[in-house]
Design a protein around this motif. Sequence first.
Motif, PDB file in Angstrom:
ATOM      1  N   ALA A 176      43.670  34.397  27.337  1.00  0.00           N
ATOM      2  CA  ALA A 176      43.482  33.478  28.473  1.00  0.00           C
ATOM      3  C   ALA A 176      42.329  33.926  29.372  1.00  0.00           C
ATOM      4  O   ALA A 176      41.643  33.091  29.965  1.00  0.00           O
ATOM      5  CB  ALA A 176      44.774  33.372  29.282  1.00  0.00           C
ATOM      6  N   THR A 177      42.080  35.226  29.468  1.00  0.00           N
ATOM      7  CA  THR A 177      40.994  35.693  30.355  1.00  0.00           C
ATOM      8  C   THR A 177      39.636  35.179  29.884  1.00  0.00           C
ATOM      9  O   THR A 177      38.713  35.027  30.685  1.00  0.00           O
ATOM     10  CB  THR A 177      40.930  37.238  30.439  1.00  0.00           C
ATOM     11  N   TYR A 178      39.505  34.910  28.591  1.00  0.00           N
ATOM     12  CA  TYR A 178      38.204  34.470  28.065  1.00  0.00           C
ATOM     13  C   TYR A 178      37.843  33.047  28.489  1.00  0.00           C
ATOM     14  O   TYR A 178      36.699  32.631  28.348  1.00  0.00           O
ATOM     15  CB  TYR A 178      38.191  34.574  26.536  1.00  0.00           C
ATOM     16  N   LYS A 179      38.800  32.311  29.020  1.00  0.00           N
ATOM     17  CA  LYS A 179      38.477  30.933  29.443  1.00  0.00           C
ATOM     18  C   LYS A 179      37.405  30.925  30.526  1.00  0.00           C
ATOM     19  O   LYS A 179      36.633  29.984  30.653  1.00  0.00           O
ATOM     20  CB  LYS A 179      39.741  30.233  29.983  1.00  0.00           C
ATOM     21  N   SER A 180      37.348  32.003  31.316  1.00  0.00           N
ATOM     22  CA  SER A 180      36.394  32.026  32.434  1.00  0.00           C
ATOM     23  C   SER A 180      34.980  32.394  31.995  1.00  0.00           C
ATOM     24  O   SER A 180      34.057  32.356  32.794  1.00  0.00           O
ATOM     25  CB  SER A 180      36.865  33.007  33.509  1.00  0.00           C
ATOM     26  N   HIS A 181      34.809  32.785  30.739  1.00  0.00           N
ATOM     27  CA  HIS A 181      33.458  33.096  30.249  1.00  0.00           C
ATOM     28  C   HIS A 181      32.924  31.854  29.541  1.00  0.00           C
ATOM     29  O   HIS A 181      33.537  31.369  28.592  1.00  0.00           O
ATOM     30  CB  HIS A 181      33.515  34.285  29.284  1.00  0.00           C
ATOM     31  N   PRO A 182      31.774  31.338  29.980  1.00  0.00           N
ATOM     32  CA  PRO A 182      31.317  30.053  29.429  1.00  0.00           C
ATOM     33  C   PRO A 182      30.961  30.095  27.949  1.00  0.00           C
ATOM     34  O   PRO A 182      30.928  29.056  27.279  1.00  0.00           O
ATOM     35  CB  PRO A 182      30.069  29.725  30.269  1.00  0.00           C
ATOM     36  N   ASN A 183      30.684  31.291  27.434  1.00  0.00           N
ATOM     37  CA  ASN A 183      30.302  31.386  26.019  1.00  0.00           C
ATOM     38  C   ASN A 183      31.340  32.171  25.212  1.00  0.00           C
ATOM     39  O   ASN A 183      30.991  32.991  24.362  1.00  0.00           O
ATOM     40  CB  ASN A 183      28.923  32.048  25.890  1.00  0.00           C
TER      41      ASN A 183
ATOM     42  N   PRO B 198      38.727  43.219  27.395  1.00  0.00           N
ATOM     43  CA  PRO B 198      37.425  43.840  27.687  1.00  0.00           C
ATOM     44  C   PRO B 198      37.371  44.331  29.122  1.00  0.00           C
ATOM     45  O   PRO B 198      37.906  43.673  30.022  1.00  0.00           O
ATOM     46  CB  PRO B 198      36.424  42.691  27.472  1.00  0.00           C
ATOM     47  N   ILE B 199      36.725  45.492  29.342  1.00  0.00           N
ATOM     48  CA  ILE B 199      36.519  45.939  30.717  1.00  0.00           C
ATOM     49  C   ILE B 199      35.483  45.014  31.372  1.00  0.00           C
ATOM     50  O   ILE B 199      34.652  44.413  30.689  1.00  0.00           O
ATOM     51  CB  ILE B 199      36.089  47.424  30.776  1.00  0.00           C
ATOM     52  N   THR B 200      35.545  44.914  32.692  1.00  0.00           N
ATOM     53  CA  THR B 200      34.733  43.917  33.409  1.00  0.00           C
ATOM     54  C   THR B 200      33.237  44.005  33.105  1.00  0.00           C
ATOM     55  O   THR B 200      32.601  42.977  32.853  1.00  0.00           O
ATOM     56  CB  THR B 200      35.000  44.020  34.920  1.00  0.00           C
ATOM     57  N   PRO B 201      32.610  45.206  33.118  1.00  0.00           N
ATOM     58  CA  PRO B 201      31.158  45.226  32.870  1.00  0.00           C
ATOM     59  C   PRO B 201      30.794  44.638  31.505  1.00  0.00           C
ATOM     60  O   PRO B 201      29.832  43.898  31.375  1.00  0.00           O
ATOM     61  CB  PRO B 201      30.790  46.709  32.939  1.00  0.00           C
ATOM     62  N   ILE B 202      31.580  44.957  30.507  1.00  0.00           N
ATOM     63  CA  ILE B 202      31.285  44.450  29.168  1.00  0.00           C
ATOM     64  C   ILE B 202      31.557  42.952  29.097  1.00  0.00           C
ATOM     65  O   ILE B 202      30.780  42.180  28.524  1.00  0.00           O
ATOM     66  CB  ILE B 202      32.086  45.247  28.108  1.00  0.00           C
ATOM     67  N   PHE B 203      32.644  42.546  29.726  1.00  0.00           N
ATOM     68  CA  PHE B 203      32.970  41.109  29.743  1.00  0.00           C
ATOM     69  C   PHE B 203      31.796  40.298  30.273  1.00  0.00           C
ATOM     70  O   PHE B 203      31.440  39.248  29.737  1.00  0.00           O
ATOM     71  CB  PHE B 203      34.206  40.888  30.624  1.00  0.00           C
ATOM     72  N   LYS B 204      31.162  40.809  31.332  1.00  0.00           N
ATOM     73  CA  LYS B 204      30.069  40.066  31.964  1.00  0.00           C
ATOM     74  C   LYS B 204      28.750  40.218  31.215  1.00  0.00           C
ATOM     75  O   LYS B 204      27.961  39.280  31.140  1.00  0.00           O
ATOM     76  CB  LYS B 204      29.893  40.542  33.410  1.00  0.00           C
ATOM     77  N   LEU B 205      28.466  41.404  30.693  1.00  0.00           N
ATOM     78  CA  LEU B 205      27.160  41.636  30.067  1.00  0.00           C
ATOM     79  C   LEU B 205      27.012  40.926  28.724  1.00  0.00           C
ATOM     80  O   LEU B 205      25.912  40.530  28.348  1.00  0.00           O
ATOM     81  CB  LEU B 205      26.937  43.142  29.842  1.00  0.00           C
TER      82      LEU B 205
ATOM     83  N   SER C 268      21.956  48.875  27.875  1.00  0.00           N
ATOM     84  CA  SER C 268      20.543  48.973  27.461  1.00  0.00           C
ATOM     85  C   SER C 268      20.073  47.685  26.811  1.00  0.00           C
ATOM     86  O   SER C 268      18.977  47.198  27.101  1.00  0.00           O
ATOM     87  CB  SER C 268      20.348  50.108  26.453  1.00  0.00           C
ATOM     88  N   LEU C 269      20.895  47.139  25.942  1.00  0.00           N
ATOM     89  CA  LEU C 269      20.508  45.884  25.257  1.00  0.00           C
ATOM     90  C   LEU C 269      20.312  44.781  26.289  1.00  0.00           C
ATOM     91  O   LEU C 269      19.325  44.036  26.245  1.00  0.00           O
ATOM     92  CB  LEU C 269      21.591  45.496  24.243  1.00  0.00           C
ATOM     93  N   SER C 270      21.233  44.681  27.205  1.00  0.00           N
ATOM     94  CA  SER C 270      21.166  43.624  28.212  1.00  0.00           C
ATOM     95  C   SER C 270      19.931  43.790  29.099  1.00  0.00           C
ATOM     96  O   SER C 270      19.214  42.830  29.392  1.00  0.00           O
ATOM     97  CB  SER C 270      22.454  43.660  29.031  1.00  0.00           C
ATOM     98  N   GLN C 271      19.668  45.039  29.512  1.00  0.00           N
ATOM     99  CA  GLN C 271      18.509  45.290  30.391  1.00  0.00           C
ATOM    100  C   GLN C 271      17.190  45.020  29.671  1.00  0.00           C
ATOM    101  O   GLN C 271      16.158  44.840  30.301  1.00  0.00           O
ATOM    102  CB  GLN C 271      18.535  46.738  30.888  1.00  0.00           C
ATOM    103  N   ASN C 272      17.219  45.024  28.368  1.00  0.00           N
ATOM    104  CA  ASN C 272      15.999  44.793  27.591  1.00  0.00           C
ATOM    105  C   ASN C 272      15.993  43.418  26.929  1.00  0.00           C
ATOM    106  O   ASN C 272      15.351  43.207  25.902  1.00  0.00           O
ATOM    107  CB  ASN C 272      15.814  45.916  26.570  1.00  0.00           C
ATOM    108  N   ASP C 273      16.727  42.498  27.536  1.00  0.00           N
ATOM    109  CA  ASP C 273      16.660  41.074  27.178  1.00  0.00           C
ATOM    110  C   ASP C 273      17.165  40.731  25.780  1.00  0.00           C
ATOM    111  O   ASP C 273      16.711  39.757  25.174  1.00  0.00           O
ATOM    112  CB  ASP C 273      15.225  40.535  27.352  1.00  0.00           C
ATOM    113  N   TYR C 274      18.052  41.536  25.280  1.00  0.00           N
ATOM    114  CA  TYR C 274      18.696  41.165  24.021  1.00  0.00           C
ATOM    115  C   TYR C 274      19.832  40.181  24.311  1.00  0.00           C
ATOM    116  O   TYR C 274      20.488  40.260  25.353  1.00  0.00           O
ATOM    117  CB  TYR C 274      19.305  42.393  23.326  1.00  0.00           C
ATOM    118  N   THR C 275      20.049  39.271  23.388  1.00  0.00           N
ATOM    119  CA  THR C 275      21.274  38.472  23.394  1.00  0.00           C
ATOM    120  C   THR C 275      22.317  39.279  22.624  1.00  0.00           C
ATOM    121  O   THR C 275      22.050  39.728  21.504  1.00  0.00           O
ATOM    122  CB  THR C 275      21.039  37.116  22.700  1.00  0.00           C
TER     123      THR C 275
END
Length: 249
Positions: A167-174, A133-140, A115-122
């Motif tokens: 190590a998995t977090y290396k692929s997330h730019p932030n 983290p599960i994939t959807p959360i990792f990406k959102l 919901s936060l993501s769909q409503n433009d929250y950071t």
Amino acid sequence: MLEKTKSKHLIDSGLVKLSKMSSGQPEIFISVQGEGVFAGTPCIFIRLALCNLSCSWCDTKYTWDWKNYQYANHVTALHGDDIYSIVKKYNHKHVVITGGEPLLQQHALQPLITSLSQNDYTVEIETNGTIAPITPIFKLVNQWNISPKLKNAGNSQNKQTALEILATYKSHPNAYLKFVIVEQDDISEAIRLANSLSFPTDRLIFMPEGASGPKLINKSEWLRDYCIKSGLRYSSRLHVLLWQGVRGK
Ligand code: SF4
């Protein structure tokens, strides 16, 4: 890929367990981000209950230390929709989900984060990096603040860090690794850990430990100087300096 490493610690429930203030209200409040790359940014904080570690210097022991705090007095539970309704009342679009360890409850959190993501929250999440983290959360999630624990936190070694998860977090730019530094020797331990992961140096943050202004300032000077000399990122703890670590600020 991330689901394969799903932790046994995950708690599956539609309800999110939050830290409860003495007023009985959930610990959802507006403040400024005190640490990391967004330091100084006005944010809505959502503080969750429960943690899988027990750091000696933890300044939110009321979220997990049931030997010294009464669970019923410090934990409340809400559905994601209800948390979103509270967040919406604030005139800000930047949310920090903190704890405790938020990823213990990531399945229950997923509707809220969506919901936060769909409503433009950071959305920022603060995690100790021991639960994948599960994939959807990792990406959102827009910003990951991962704080791997060093020996100074006093956790048993098998619980302290999970290299394959970090190590998995290396692929997330932030995604940033933020190390809590108590003594000067901690710096080399932190750098060894980051190097073993080949984590980008510009996404490492070194922060002094301290839950009071004087303690923090005392450790700030040598760490500040080290970071300047070494070209590393330093973080203060603005909420400690501004409010002396008062809860809900
Ligand atoms: S991981 Fe964070 S919340 Fe958990 S005990 Fe350590 S400092 Fe406290």
